[in-house]
Design a protein around this motif. Structure first.
Motif, PDB file in Angstrom:
ATOM      1  N   LEU A  10       1.028  -1.152  -0.058  1.00 22.16           N
ATOM      2  CA  LEU A  10      -0.068   0.132  -0.103  1.00 22.16           C
ATOM      3  C   LEU A  10       1.008   1.218  -0.007  1.00 22.16           C
ATOM      4  O   LEU A  10       0.902   2.289  -0.813  1.00 22.16           O
ATOM      5  CB  LEU A  10      -0.866   0.165   1.144  1.00 22.16           C
ATOM      6  CG  LEU A  10      -1.757   1.425   1.467  1.00 22.16           C
ATOM      7  CD1 LEU A  10      -2.672   1.743   0.377  1.00 22.16           C
ATOM      8  CD2 LEU A  10      -2.414   1.216   2.717  1.00 22.16           C
ATOM      9  N   PHE A  11       1.826   1.310   0.939  1.00 23.33           N
ATOM     10  CA  PHE A  11       2.851   2.408   0.931  1.00 23.33           C
ATOM     11  C   PHE A  11       3.607   2.669  -0.201  1.00 23.33           C
ATOM     12  O   PHE A  11       3.598   3.722  -1.040  1.00 23.33           O
ATOM     13  CB  PHE A  11       3.748   2.157   1.933  1.00 23.33           C
ATOM     14  CG  PHE A  11       3.183   2.585   3.301  1.00 23.33           C
ATOM     15  CD1 PHE A  11       1.889   3.277   3.674  1.00 23.33           C
ATOM     16  CD2 PHE A  11       3.320   1.604   4.403  1.00 23.33           C
ATOM     17  CE1 PHE A  11       1.431   3.179   5.002  1.00 23.33           C
ATOM     18  CE2 PHE A  11       2.895   1.581   5.850  1.00 23.33           C
ATOM     19  CZ  PHE A  11       1.747   2.694   6.065  1.00 23.33           C
ATOM     20  N   ALA A  15       3.169   5.940  -2.843  1.00 26.29           N
ATOM     21  CA  ALA A  15       4.168   6.512  -3.211  1.00 26.29           C
ATOM     22  C   ALA A  15       4.523   6.889  -4.858  1.00 26.29           C
ATOM     23  O   ALA A  15       4.905   7.621  -5.134  1.00 26.29           O
ATOM     24  CB  ALA A  15       5.462   5.900  -2.675  1.00 26.29           C
ATOM     25  N   LEU A  16       4.101   5.657  -5.421  1.00 21.83           N
ATOM     26  CA  LEU A  16       4.109   5.800  -6.892  1.00 21.83           C
ATOM     27  C   LEU A  16       2.859   6.478  -7.463  1.00 21.83           C
ATOM     28  O   LEU A  16       3.003   6.752  -8.667  1.00 21.83           O
ATOM     29  CB  LEU A  16       4.307   4.302  -7.193  1.00 21.83           C
ATOM     30  CG  LEU A  16       5.628   3.595  -6.948  1.00 21.83           C
ATOM     31  CD1 LEU A  16       5.385   2.052  -7.654  1.00 21.83           C
ATOM     32  CD2 LEU A  16       6.719   4.242  -7.596  1.00 21.83           C
ATOM     33  N   ASN A  17       1.859   6.665  -6.673  1.00 19.41           N
ATOM     34  CA  ASN A  17       0.743   7.182  -7.408  1.00 19.41           C
ATOM     35  C   ASN A  17       0.167   8.236  -6.457  1.00 19.41           C
ATOM     36  O   ASN A  17      -0.774   8.164  -5.873  1.00 19.41           O
ATOM     37  CB  ASN A  17      -0.510   6.270  -7.489  1.00 19.41           C
ATOM     38  CG  ASN A  17       0.062   5.049  -8.650  1.00 19.41           C
ATOM     39  OD1 ASN A  17       0.161   5.298  -9.777  1.00 19.41           O
ATOM     40  ND2 ASN A  17       0.326   3.865  -8.084  1.00 19.41           N
ATOM     41  N   PRO A  18       0.759   9.339  -6.391  1.00 20.46           N
ATOM     42  CA  PRO A  18       0.479  10.642  -5.442  1.00 20.46           C
ATOM     43  C   PRO A  18      -1.030  11.178  -5.807  1.00 20.46           C
ATOM     44  O   PRO A  18      -1.604  11.683  -4.719  1.00 20.46           O
ATOM     45  CB  PRO A  18       1.537  11.543  -5.509  1.00 20.46           C
ATOM     46  CG  PRO A  18       2.213  11.377  -6.815  1.00 20.46           C
ATOM     47  CD  PRO A  18       2.214   9.781  -7.212  1.00 20.46           C
ATOM     48  N   SER A  19      -1.288  11.006  -6.785  1.00 19.99           N
ATOM     49  CA  SER A  19      -2.899  11.461  -7.082  1.00 19.99           C
ATOM     50  C   SER A  19      -3.718  10.709  -6.252  1.00 19.99           C
ATOM     51  O   SER A  19      -4.823  11.216  -5.928  1.00 19.99           O
ATOM     52  CB  SER A  19      -3.388  11.478  -8.635  1.00 19.99           C
ATOM     53  OG  SER A  19      -3.168  10.382  -9.263  1.00 19.99           O
ATOM     54  N   SER A  23      -6.453  12.040  -3.388  1.00 18.93           N
ATOM     55  CA  SER A  23      -7.649  11.918  -3.490  1.00 18.93           C
ATOM     56  C   SER A  23      -8.454  11.172  -2.225  1.00 18.93           C
ATOM     57  O   SER A  23      -9.373  11.360  -1.872  1.00 18.93           O
ATOM     58  CB  SER A  23      -8.090  11.030  -4.797  1.00 18.93           C
ATOM     59  OG  SER A  23      -7.851  11.775  -5.844  1.00 18.93           O
ATOM     60  N   ALA A  24      -7.561  10.002  -1.776  1.00 17.76           N
ATOM     61  CA  ALA A  24      -8.012   9.206  -0.663  1.00 17.76           C
ATOM     62  C   ALA A  24      -7.955  10.494   0.620  1.00 17.76           C
ATOM     63  O   ALA A  24      -8.862  10.281   1.362  1.00 17.76           O
ATOM     64  CB  ALA A  24      -7.136   8.130  -0.287  1.00 17.76           C
ATOM     65  N   GLN A  25      -6.824  11.227   0.662  1.00 18.19           N
ATOM     66  CA  GLN A  25      -6.948  12.133   1.808  1.00 18.19           C
ATOM     67  C   GLN A  25      -7.954  13.180   1.868  1.00 18.19           C
ATOM     68  O   GLN A  25      -8.721  13.369   2.725  1.00 18.19           O
ATOM     69  CB  GLN A  25      -5.512  12.960   1.854  1.00 18.19           C
ATOM     70  CG  GLN A  25      -5.494  13.885   2.917  1.00 18.19           C
ATOM     71  CD  GLN A  25      -5.176  13.174   4.358  1.00 18.19           C
ATOM     72  OE1 GLN A  25      -4.458  12.297   4.485  1.00 18.19           O
ATOM     73  NE2 GLN A  25      -5.960  13.565   5.217  1.00 18.19           N
TER      74      GLN A  25
END
Length: 73
Positions: A10-11, A15-19, A23-25
């Motif tokens: 997951l981490f 990290a590889l998909n900051p978008s 969106s989750a945040q």
């Protein structure tokens, strides 16, 4: 062991998909806010995060796949 492997993936995926992470945040901030932690009652409202979790398990299966044992007697 399996939980730790999923969390590592997951981490790495976030990290590889900051978008996706943004969106989750944003969903957490919109639905939960910043003054408390999510609870089990919030699960039905967190659709994007639920989809991310399902995609993570689908994308990176941590358990080995094996051929089922068939009794041919």
């Amino acid at each position: 062991m399996q939980t730790a492997a999923i969390l590592r993936k997951l981490f790495l995926a976030l990290a590889l998909n900051p978008s996706v992470q943004c969106s989750a945040q944003a969903e957490l901030d919109r639905i939960i806010g910043r003054d408390r932690l999510p609870t089990f009652e919030d699960r039905s409202s967190l659709r994007y995060i639920k989809a991310v979790c399902y995609e993570l398990v689908r994308w990176n299966v941590t358990a080995p796949m094996c051929k089922p044992l068939i009794n041919e007697s």
